[in-house]
Write a protein that holds these residues in place. Structure first.
Motif: not given
Length: 386
Positions: A130-134, A114-126, A178-185
């Motif tokens: 500093a990089v915070i995994t949300l 199963r390749i499941v759908p994406g979800g709530n994922k992001a990283y905040l760079t201050t 700040n920068t918010i990065t949403v990865p693939r998925g």
């Protein structure tokens, strides 16, 4: 085989988050068997295909995602649940039992496929790097920057509070970004310090000030995002994406400008926006989309279906006469998979609506129903074949 009434009970129970794992499995097994026969459909219910897809997307969303992330959608749930009750009591919705056992058994025996759908994922760079995994981080106050409190309100939502300062007339000498990065998925929501709401799609990045202190409110985007801007005529809101500037005073619009796309597309749902880029300018009216690439000296303006444009935000893929290469880009970003093409394919465009909360196998199956395209899945690699 379950009855329509049993399915409705499970559906409502799942909305309230009370389904057992076994009940969820049963609901999942039958969720693709929703059918609305033409001879029993009443036009007053609305667009049959659209409502069917919303129902399916809502079921899958509650199946695969944290229930706490959807509390604010209560109004939508009630609307959809009411529609579901109409379907069932009027005898409109039919459950087909064909091949259901095969689906359940396949999922049980081959969970790794199963390749499941994406979800709530992001990283905040201050601002200090500093990089915070949300995702996975507990809710609550994360940190304070420049007098702004940054809170993770719930899974998938980050909020910047209003600035509280002892001397609000003091000049601002330093802007904190700040920068918010949403990865693939992934996908994520953000509320900026001025109250503007932003929905970010997969493989997207946005750089923004922690507080808007200048003559305008400017953010930098790469990827796709939907904005609901708080009106402030004295401080225009601007989105800069791939050399294009989208400016408005208070409106709802969608911007798509991935680095691997040829065009930057801005679609206006409410209000008015001004576009500028390549020495060209344009004003959009609600219902219009403006597109521009590096080779053009004028924006291409056309009316588009806004439901299709923002379908991603509402849990759907909406393909409107699009080629398979464009469609597979979107699938690649959301499911975090690699896509290759076995050979040059004949140009053929596709249309339709598919839930983003389906496993990728279901999405590919729906595309294969056209008979003109086929897929081979090996791990996280999808090969497209004629």
């Amino acid at each position: 085989m379950i009855t329509k009434e049993e399915f409705l009970i499970l559906y409502e129970k799942n909305l309230s988050g009370k389904c057992t794992p076994e009940e969820k499995q049963l609901l999942e097994a039958y969720q693709d068997e929703i059918s609305m026969p033409d001879d029993k459909w009443n036009a007053q219910f609305g667009n049959k295909k659209r409502i069917r897809q919303i129902l399916k997307a809502n079921i899958r969303q509650t199946l695969y995602h944290d229930q706490s992330a959807h509390v604010s959608n209560k109004r939508l749930y009630l609307k959809i649940a009411a529609a579901a009750i109409i379907f069932f009591t009027a005898g409109i919705l039919v459950l087909k039992q064909q091949s259901t056992k095969m689906k359940v058994n396949y999922a049980l025996k081959n969970p790794a496929t199963r390749i499941v759908p994406g979800g709530n994922k992001a990283y905040l760079t201050t601002a200090n790097g500093a990089v915070i995994t949300l995702n996975g981080l507990k809710n609550g106050n994360l940190l304070s920057q420049g007098g702004i409190q940054i809170n993770k309100v719930k899974d998938g939502l980050l909020k910047y509070g209003k600035k509280v300062a002892a001397n609000t007339t003091a000049p601002v000498t330093n802007v904190i970004y700040n920068t918010i990065t949403v990865p693939r998925g992934g996908q994520y929501q953000l509320v900026l310090a001025d109250g503007t709401k932003v929905w970010l799609n997969s493989a997207s990045t946005m750089k923004f000030p922690v507080a808007f202190n200048g003559k305008d409110r400017q953010v930098e985007l790469s990827g796709e995002a939907y904005f609901e801007v708080v009106k402030n005529p004295s401080q225009p809101f601007k989105v800069v994406v791939n050399g294009i500037t989208v400016q408005d005073l208070g409106t709802h619009f969608n911007v798509m400008g991935y680095s691997d796309d040829k065009e930057v597309k801005t679609s206006l749902l409410e209000g008015s926006v001004k576009l500028s880029g390549n020495k060209a300018t344009a004003i959009l009216k609600p219902g219009e989309q403006g597109a521009l690439n590096d080779q053009q000296n004028a924006f291409k303006i056309e009316e588009v279906d806004m439901d299709n444009v923002v379908a991603w935000k509402n849990g759907l893929f909406a393909f409107n006469d699009e080629d398979i290469q464009t469609i597979m880009k979107r699938i690649s970003r959301w499911y975090d998979v690699d896509v290759v093409f076995s050979q040059q394919l004949k140009r053929k465009n596709f249309g339709g609506t598919i839930s983003r909360f389906s496993d990728v196998s279901q999405v590919l199956k729906d595309l294969e129903l056209t008979g003109s395209i086929h897929f081979k899945v090996e791990g996280r690699r999808i090969t497209v074949m004629p």
